[in-house]
Design a protein around this motif. Structure first.
Motif, mmCIF file in Angstrom:
data_model
loop_
_atom_site.group_PDB
_atom_site.id
_atom_site.type_symbol
_atom_site.label_atom_id
_atom_site.label_comp_id
_atom_site.label_asym_id
_atom_site.label_seq_id
_atom_site.Cartn_x
_atom_site.Cartn_y
_atom_site.Cartn_z
ATOM 1 N N THR A 9 0.848 -1.189 0.000
ATOM 2 C CA THR A 9 0.000 0.000 0.000
ATOM 3 C C THR A 9 0.889 1.246 0.000
ATOM 4 O O THR A 9 2.081 1.180 0.317
ATOM 5 C CB THR A 9 -0.900 0.037 1.237
ATOM 6 N N ASP A 10 0.312 2.392 -0.329
ATOM 7 C CA ASP A 10 1.090 3.624 -0.327
ATOM 8 C C ASP A 10 1.678 3.907 1.053
ATOM 9 O O ASP A 10 2.833 4.336 1.162
ATOM 10 C CB ASP A 10 0.204 4.804 -0.760
ATOM 11 N N ARG B 244 8.949 4.324 -5.393
ATOM 12 C CA ARG B 244 8.236 3.938 -6.609
ATOM 13 C C ARG B 244 7.940 2.442 -6.539
ATOM 14 O O ARG B 244 8.828 1.641 -6.263
ATOM 15 C CB ARG B 244 9.070 4.249 -7.854
ATOM 16 N N GLU C 128 5.691 4.134 1.765
ATOM 17 C CA GLU C 128 6.308 5.353 2.291
ATOM 18 C C GLU C 128 7.054 5.073 3.589
ATOM 19 O O GLU C 128 8.169 5.568 3.800
ATOM 20 C CB GLU C 128 5.245 6.426 2.512
#
Length: 217
Positions: free
Chosen positions: A129-130, A146, A134
């Motif tokens: 997931t983002d 990325r 992160e």
């Protein structure tokens, strides 16, 4: 998923390896899936994943690869990674690592870059997931990340286009060995999550890698 491309590509790779290096054992993904993994690892052998990133291949994305590694004493000492959709191949040489386009004879040496303090680009699995991506990037000192498929992540670190590839989940040995060899030849390193070098031939662990960190200079 397993596709006809996985099976036919592996058959071709195994045929060519047998002709070029007779008698050298090969551990290959589809053969293992069909017939089981060797109970013990040979001292010297090839590790093959003829289509890494099958999900990307099926979805029409370009980041799938063909991976051939030579392992000696647990270390991935030589390897080649081809990305058919982009026409690129990264490979180890006597002097380091290089890249070239399909059909060309000229090769371009590749080398890792030095990561800027407080910055850098992390390449992570597309399955994250983002928020997970992160967090993982920042944990390793990168302010950008990325998502990407397959072993091409190692190769982009090797050629100085990214700084780290952290992997928290398990992978199969044939997923990583070829690109691992390329990255180390380009001046990078790959460490298991306990800080030790990532080694191959872990038959007692089902040929599965722990989490790892692949990084440049």
């Amino acid at each position: 998923p397993v596709t006809e491309a996985d099976r036919r590509a592996e058959a071709l790779v195994l045929q060519r390896l047998a002709a070029l290096y007779p008698g050298v054992p090969v551990v290959a993904e589809e053969d293992v899936c069909a017939n089981g993994a060797p109970a013990e690892a040979p001292k010297r052998f090839f590790l093959v994943d003829a289509l890494d990133g099958t999900k990307a291949f099926v979805a029409g994305r370009e980041t799938f690869t063909v991976n051939i590694a030579f392992v000696d004493g647990g270390r991935a000492v030589a390897g080649a990674v081809a990305a058919p959709a982009s026409g690129l191949v990264w490979f180890t040489t006597g002097e380091g690592a290089a890249r070239r386009k399909f059909g060309e004879t000229a090769e371009t040496p590749v080398r890792v870059r030095s990561k800027a303090d407080g910055g850098g680009l992390a390449l992570v699995s597309n399955s994250l997931t983002d928020a997970e991506a992160e967090r993982l990037a920042r944990r390793h000192g990168c302010d950008q990340w990325r998502g990407m498929d397959s072993s091409v992540k190692f190769c982009l670190v090797a050629q100085g286009h990214a700084d780290v590839y952290p992997r928290s989940g398990p992978t199969n040995e044939w997923d990583t060995a070829a690109a691992h060899a390329v990255l180390e030849a380009a001046g990078g390193r790959v460490l298991a999550d306990d800080g030790s070098p990532l080694l191959y031939g872990k038959a007692d662990r089902g040929w599965i890698n722990p989490g790892f960190l692949a990084f440049g200079a």
